[in-house]
Design a protein around this motif. Structure first.
Motif, PDB file in Angstrom:
ATOM      1  N   ALA A  22       0.756  -1.129   0.162  1.00  0.00           N
ATOM      2  CA  ALA A  22       0.184   0.066   0.235  1.00  0.00           C
ATOM      3  C   ALA A  22       1.110   1.411  -0.252  1.00  0.00           C
ATOM      4  CB  ALA A  22      -0.995  -0.556   1.233  1.00  0.00           C
ATOM      5  N   GLU A  42      -7.885   8.766  -2.995  1.00  0.00           N
ATOM      6  CA  GLU A  42      -7.627   7.086  -2.717  1.00  0.00           C
ATOM      7  C   GLU A  42      -7.732   6.785  -3.817  1.00  0.00           C
ATOM      8  OE1 GLU A  42      -8.711   4.865   0.373  1.00  0.00           O
ATOM      9  OE2 GLU A  42     -10.404   6.677   0.553  1.00  0.00           O
ATOM     10  N   GLY A  43      -7.044   5.722  -4.943  1.00  0.00           N
ATOM     11  CA  GLY A  43      -7.280   4.730  -5.367  1.00  0.00           C
ATOM     12  C   GLY A  43      -6.955   5.662  -7.455  1.00  0.00           C
ATOM     13  N   ARG A  78      -4.046  -0.350  -3.224  1.00  0.00           N
ATOM     14  CA  ARG A  78      -4.307   0.584  -2.218  1.00  0.00           C
ATOM     15  C   ARG A  78      -3.033   1.769  -2.189  1.00  0.00           C
ATOM     16  NH1 ARG A  78      -4.238  -3.787   2.490  1.00  0.00           N
ATOM     17  NH2 ARG A  78      -2.343  -4.039   1.556  1.00  0.00           N
ATOM     18  N   TRP A 117      -7.615   0.222   5.764  1.00  0.00           N
ATOM     19  CA  TRP A 117      -6.792  -1.111   5.243  1.00  0.00           C
ATOM     20  C   TRP A 117      -5.849  -2.068   5.475  1.00  0.00           C
ATOM     21  CZ3 TRP A 117      -3.189   2.710   1.299  1.00  0.00           C
ATOM     22  CH2 TRP A 117      -3.828   3.768   0.932  1.00  0.00           C
TER      23      TRP A 117
END
Length: 119
Positions: A22, A42-43, A78, A117
């Motif tokens: 991650a 995120e992402g 992640r 996560w």
């Protein structure tokens, strides 16, 4: 967990990213918000944010390294960018008052992502 000051070393970070399960990046970014504003991407949101027009040398390096990670198939599933709106973009070694005041919020965002996560 490994912490690394990536500064502006750009593609030199690729091996670290390739080895990561991650990735959380904390950096200044143009958010069109008040100085010190914090936002989490995120992402795919992170990918889009780092691909936008660049407001600092950090963003250029981050865009390059994330593109290289994607092309090599080593981009972590992640991944997140914790972005802080800078007050000024000139070189310096200390955060401005507004950015310094945002550090606890950025740390809370990091802790929230790690918690999410690792559940």
């Amino acid at each position: 967990m490994t912490l690394r000051d990536g500064g502006t070393i750009g593609l030199g970070l690729l091996p670290d990213i390739a080895d990561a399960d991650a990735l959380i990046v904390v950096d200044a970014a143009e958010l069109h918000a008040a100085p010190g504003a914090v936002r989490v991407f995120e992402g795919a949101e992170m990918d889009a944010q780092v691909g936008r027009s660049k407001g600092s040398v950090h963003e250029i390096a981050l865009s390059d390294v994330m593109t290289a990670a994607a092309l090599s198939g080593s981009r972590p599933e992640r991944r997140a960018l914790i972005a802080i709106q800078p007050e000024i973009l000139s070189w310096g070694t200390e955060p401005t008052g507004a950015v310094a005041a945002a550090i606890p919020d950025a740390c809370a965002a990091i802790a929230g992502l790690v918690d999410k996560w690792t559940r």
